[in-house]
Write a protein that holds these residues in place. Sequence first.
Motif, PDB file in Angstrom:
ATOM      1  N   GLY A 138       2.039   1.994  -3.258  1.00 12.29           N
ATOM      2  CA  GLY A 138       0.960   2.573  -4.048  1.00 12.29           C
ATOM      3  C   GLY A 138       0.887   4.080  -3.896  1.00 12.29           C
ATOM      4  O   GLY A 138       0.593   4.804  -4.866  1.00 12.29           O
ATOM      5  N   ALA A 139       1.174   4.585  -2.709  1.00 11.32           N
ATOM      6  CA  ALA A 139       1.203   6.034  -2.496  1.00 11.32           C
ATOM      7  C   ALA A 139       2.345   6.662  -3.282  1.00 11.32           C
ATOM      8  O   ALA A 139       2.187   7.730  -3.884  1.00 11.32           O
ATOM      9  CB  ALA A 139       1.354   6.336  -1.006  1.00 11.32           C
ATOM     10  N   HIS A 171       0.837  -1.210   0.000  1.00  9.38           N
ATOM     11  CA  HIS A 171       0.000   0.000   0.000  1.00  9.38           C
ATOM     12  C   HIS A 171       0.872   1.261   0.000  1.00  9.38           C
ATOM     13  O   HIS A 171       0.566   2.239  -0.677  1.00  9.38           O
ATOM     14  CB  HIS A 171      -0.910   0.017   1.227  1.00  9.38           C
ATOM     15  N   VAL A 172       1.971   1.227   0.775  1.00  6.81           N
ATOM     16  CA  VAL A 172       2.885   2.380   0.814  1.00  6.81           C
ATOM     17  C   VAL A 172       3.474   2.628  -0.570  1.00  6.81           C
ATOM     18  O   VAL A 172       3.589   3.776  -1.016  1.00  6.81           O
ATOM     19  CB  VAL A 172       3.999   2.156   1.857  1.00  6.81           C
ATOM     20  N   THR A 214      -4.077   5.725   0.861  1.00  4.98           N
ATOM     21  CA  THR A 214      -3.260   4.621   1.376  1.00  4.98           C
ATOM     22  C   THR A 214      -3.607   4.313   2.826  1.00  4.98           C
ATOM     23  O   THR A 214      -3.640   3.158   3.241  1.00  4.98           O
ATOM     24  CB  THR A 214      -1.760   4.965   1.249  1.00  4.98           C
ATOM     25  N   LYS A 238      -6.516   2.046   3.069  1.00  5.31           N
ATOM     26  CA  LYS A 238      -6.177   0.668   2.720  1.00  5.31           C
ATOM     27  C   LYS A 238      -5.418  -0.018   3.860  1.00  5.31           C
ATOM     28  O   LYS A 238      -5.661  -1.193   4.159  1.00  5.31           O
ATOM     29  CB  LYS A 238      -5.340   0.655   1.442  1.00  5.31           C
TER      30      LYS A 238
END
Length: 414
Positions: free
Chosen positions: A385-386, A382-383, A404, A407
């Motif tokens: 993704g940011a 998820h990190v 994020t 999530k």
Amino acid sequence: MIRSGTIHLGRRWAATLLAATLLAGCGGGGEGGQDDGTTLTLWHFYGPPESATGAALVRLLQRYEQAHPGVKVQPRHIPFGEFNRTILQSAAGGELPDIALIAATSTQAMAEAGVIQDISQQVESWGKKSGFLPSIWQTTQVGGKTYGLPHVADTYAVYYNTDMLGKAAIEPPKTWTEMAETAKKLTSDDRQGLAVSGIEGEEGATALVIRILAAGGDVTKVDAPPAQAALTQFKEMVDDGAISKGMLGWNEEDVKNQFANGRAAMMINSATYVSTLRKENPGLKWKVALLPGDAKQLTFLAAENLAITSGSRQPDAAWDLMAWTQDPKVLGEYLPDRNKLPTRDDVPADGDEVRGVFIEQLKSAWAPSGPLAKDSSEVFTHVQGALQAAVSGSASVNQALADTQQKIDKTLAE
């Protein structure tokens, strides 16, 4: 994170493992010891026997056999992507090995699932746990009990091209503000100042996680000032050309290649590539420096633990092998061969300046613990993704982190 040493088990995996173990009735078998004819089985994901990593482990086990006549150790390589699934299936079938070499971040889930044994009593009788670095020893602890013995470690630092920094009359950066300034000064039309991995998945989150930690942040609370400052700086470095936007497609091997080919003046990478650079690029002039600091000075820990499985029929013999691998003299020979770092502070220094920097960096290593340890793979993904959203421009820094955070909250709540 470091692919060769990081395998995570989420809560659903842990629950499935527990159910499978209970169905199979896996429990410690008969007592073994080191009588003649003892054969121990050890499963790992380092690599096949013909690979550099697999061969180093085989040589270590052969040395143990030579020092313990009558004892044979049968290693089995299981590919990285199949390791957890194989352990799960074997637990269900009651066919676990004596010893499993597992990722440090998998230890808690495997312990809670009943796949590995509590070895607190053996460790206490051994009397040598004080030699382990605290952050590494913590990865073996579950509910106040010990479920593994640290094996080897790896961590991240800054590699820098001494020729490039020398010509620019620049010293390696000691703060993240200096890092941004230094990277920009070293950037040219055909060269980026700093190379990092930003590829999709947990591996591509490593540099940003390190930066968030340095800012005093919490990886589970990214919608906050420390993470906002960290991601803003990374985006600004990409916008300035100091970090290539291509990083979104680079794994750590790609980053190494950028540095080795002179297309990056610095890179953030693990100790894994020390021997590789020396062998493949003997003419390259480089050194390693500690990661820059901010509110804190932290790096990311990658480590593996040796654990006695609940299916072992000879836990005494398994423990003897595990404890032997952590003898400082044994480690003094094995670690350079394996190209890894010690988990203990009493291993004799080998005089290697570069490895010395990594060992010093290891003292400030951070590893996920508690609930995060189980779900770190998803959280780090998820990190990343940011980072992907902010660098690509599909979302602002604040929006990327807010998305994020939702999530991450969902992952940790499941």
